[in-house]
Design an enzyme around this catalytic site. Structure first.
Site, PDB file in Angstrom:
ATOM      1  N   LEU A 166       0.839  -1.193   0.000  1.00  0.00           N
ATOM      2  CA  LEU A 166       0.000   0.000   0.000  1.00  0.00           C
ATOM      3  C   LEU A 166       0.875   1.245   0.000  1.00  0.00           C
ATOM      4  CD1 LEU A 166      -2.589  -1.210   2.664  1.00  0.00           C
ATOM      5  CD2 LEU A 166      -2.975  -1.040   0.200  1.00  0.00           C
ATOM      6  N   THR A 167       0.285   2.382  -0.369  1.00  0.00           N
ATOM      7  CA  THR A 167       1.046   3.604  -0.614  1.00  0.00           C
ATOM      8  C   THR A 167       1.733   4.158   0.635  1.00  0.00           C
ATOM      9  OG1 THR A 167      -0.347   4.227  -2.483  1.00  0.00           O
ATOM     10  CG2 THR A 167       0.856   6.004  -1.392  1.00  0.00           C
ATOM     11  N   PHE A 168       0.985   4.377   1.697  1.00  0.00           N
ATOM     12  CA  PHE A 168       1.554   5.058   2.861  1.00  0.00           C
ATOM     13  C   PHE A 168       2.589   4.202   3.593  1.00  0.00           C
ATOM     14  CE2 PHE A 168      -1.304   8.187   1.728  1.00  0.00           C
ATOM     15  CZ  PHE A 168      -1.218   9.295   2.558  1.00  0.00           C
ATOM     16  N   HIS A 171       5.840   4.175   1.290  1.00  0.00           N
ATOM     17  CA  HIS A 171       6.574   5.445   1.187  1.00  0.00           C
ATOM     18  C   HIS A 171       7.331   5.760   2.472  1.00  0.00           C
ATOM     19  CE1 HIS A 171       4.422   6.293  -2.579  1.00  0.00           C
ATOM     20  NE2 HIS A 171       5.422   7.133  -2.799  1.00  0.00           N
TER      21      HIS A 171
END
Length: 534
Positions: A166-168, A171
């Site tokens: 997933l993105t968060f 990152h």
């Protein structure tokens, strides 16, 4: 839209050695004291003691400590030993403190500045994330600038993201070197039982409240600790723990504008110019969700992202720093077409459904019972999901685990923010309930493309490529002469696949700073695939 970079704080000025004056108060009677000591040594006589007084009797083989101290040679030896011991103790203490906090400032040599003909530049690193960019997109023939960057530098055929994909979480992993279970951003949405609050990636307070993010220090803070100025353009988490300069997230900011902002930062005066810039481009991920990864409509976003990379490369060339700056391009995960649905409200009993908080870690089905549920609620819910998967192995299309039993390769059980039940759907499948959507009606409220699945699945893999002067030193260019055409070709420098926790220390090495303790194992030293195969 306001394209100004917002300055949050300035670093304190570096104190020059010439600004510090060391003073020592002189001893005014040094010569008299030395003469007195010499006189004492010359006039000392054992007869001064009263040998008849038994209480004051001192054996002739006894050496008084004050007598040793009055001996100039011994005194200087003792002082030297004391100074040496104190210095050794200081170095040991300094090493322990540096090891604890990860900042061994004294161990890094100073690097030469680069002059482009008009300006001086310190070592510069630009990290760009293309959210949701699959390695397969590079094979579409529409990314000439990314292909050029990879050919001029190094490239991994793919990079493993962290779980969940997933993105968060990913990152924050890229800029801390920690798995989500370690840095605490365990999904795009999750519940914290200690804070008794829910993190939601689309909620501004979640993105700006440092309490969610403070378990790990991002690389821009580490850079600041080493007197490097930093900047971030919309990077997830940067609003909560900011760099020197921050451009907050704005969904309308185009990839081309991200390139412009990056170049504007590089045009700042030397004493204000950032040495580390992280930039985030979201359009490829947004298009993947809306159209799926295989639709022609996503090609527009891929071209826009590639054009932004080309614009940045050309801007560096115009500024004569294309051979000085380091560019690292990554993605956080891939994308899978999702058109199959699992109705979990058909699997769980009405009683079990009544026990549940709102689901977490979408598109996973991470489940957490409410606080006032019976003690066996977790095992009841898990048992129903596990029994269904065992009874219908060809139809379940998911794996369910108690948190403590999640396979070790996922690194996803050592945090209270991870729910007690973790259910992972197969790629291409999504958990829904009948209140969310009814695909049989022909109207789907679920995205056509999704990610979050098994990090080792081919649709979830990420990209990695980088170029710059240090990279050329670490991975020398290998020339391959062609006899038939007398043209010299260059062998591509392909890296062996690695996990994205390794990116952090690769960046700290480029910046010439020491990283904090992290989950990486390569210590910034990525490996060529050819060196493994040979």
């Amino acid at each position: 839209m306001n394209n100004e970079v917002v300055a949050l704080h300035n670093l304190p000025p570096v104190t020059s050695d010439t600004d510090i004056t060391h003073t020592t108060k002189p001893y005014h009677h040094e010569e008299d004291e030395e003469n007195r000591l010499l006189s004492d040594e010359d006039t000392y006589d054992d007869d001064d003691y009263d040998n008849d007084d038994q209480q004051n009797y001192i054996p002739t083989n006894y050496t008084c400590p004050s007598m040793l101290w009055r001996n100039r040679t011994i005194r200087y030896i003792m002082i030297g030993v004391f100074i040496a011991f104190s210095f050794l103790l200081f170095r040991i203490t300094l090493a322990l403190v540096a090891h604890k906090y990860g900042h061994e400032h004294y161990s890094r040599p100073v690097e030469r500045l680069y002059h482009n003909g008009s300006e001086y530049y310190a070592s510069t690193v630009i990290l760009i994330s293309l959210d949701g960019f699959k390695p397969a997109y590079l094979d579409l023939g529409i990314t000439p600038n990314l292909i050029q960057l990879a050919n001029e530098g190094i490239q991994a055929n793919y990079m493993y993201p962290s779980f969940p994909t997933l993105t968060f979480p990913n990152h924050w992993t890229l800029v801390t070197g920690m798995y989500p279970e370690s840095h605490g951003i365990v999904a795009n949405d999750f519940y914290d039982p200690t804070m008794e609050q829910t993190f939601q990636h689309y909620n501004k307070s979640s993105n700006t409240d440092p309490h969610w993010w403070q378990a790990a220090e991002p690389i821009w803070v580490t850079a600041n600790n080493f007197n490097r100025i930093s900047a971030s353009i919309m990077w997830p988490g940067s609003g909560a723990i900011p760099p020197t300069y921050l451009y907050p997230f704005n969904a309308t900011t185009s990839p081309s504008e991200v390139a412009d902002l990056t170049l504007e930062l590089l045009d700042m005066p030397y004493n204000k110019r950032p040495q580390f810039i992280s930039a985030y481009i979201h359009q490829v991920d947004s298009a993947g969700h809306a159209f799926g990864p295989n639709d022609d409509a996503i090609k527009t976003s891929i071209r826009q992202a590639d054009h932004a990379i080309g614009k940045l490369l050309e801007g560096l060339k115009q500024r004569h720093i294309d051979e000085h700056a380091h560019i690292v391009v990554v993605s956080d995960h891939g994308m899978a077409k999702t058109d199959n649905y699992i109705y979990y409200d058909d699997i769980l009993s009405t009683t079990s459904l009544s026990y549940l908080r709102h689901r977490e870690a979408w598109p996973l089905l991470d489940l957490r019972p409410l606080d006032d549920t019976p003690p066996n609620a977790t095992h009841q819910i898990y048992g129903e999901l596990a029994s269904y998967a065992k009874q219908y192995p060809d139809d379940a299309h998911y794996q369910v685990y108690l948190k403590e039993d999640v396979p070790t390769q996922y690194h996803y059980n050592n945090n209270e923010r991870i729910s007690p039940i973790v259910t992972i759907p197969d790629p291409g499948y999504a958990f829904v309930n009948h209140d969310d959507t009814d695909p049989s009606s022909g109207v789907s409220h679920q995205p056509i493309g999704m990610h979050g699945y098994d990090l080792f699945h081919s649709d979830m893999l990420a990209i990695f490529m980088a170029k710059g002067p240090k990279i050329n030193r670490w991975f020398p260019v290998q020339k391959t002469p062609t006899i038939a055409t007398s043209v010299t070709s260059f062998k591509k420098r392909i890296l062996a696949p690695f996990h994205n926790v390794e990116v952090y220390e690769f960046l700290t090495e480029l910046l010439n700073i020491n990283g904090n303790p992290n989950n990486g194992t390569l210590h910034g030293k990525l490996v060529l695939a050819s060196s493994i195969s040979s």
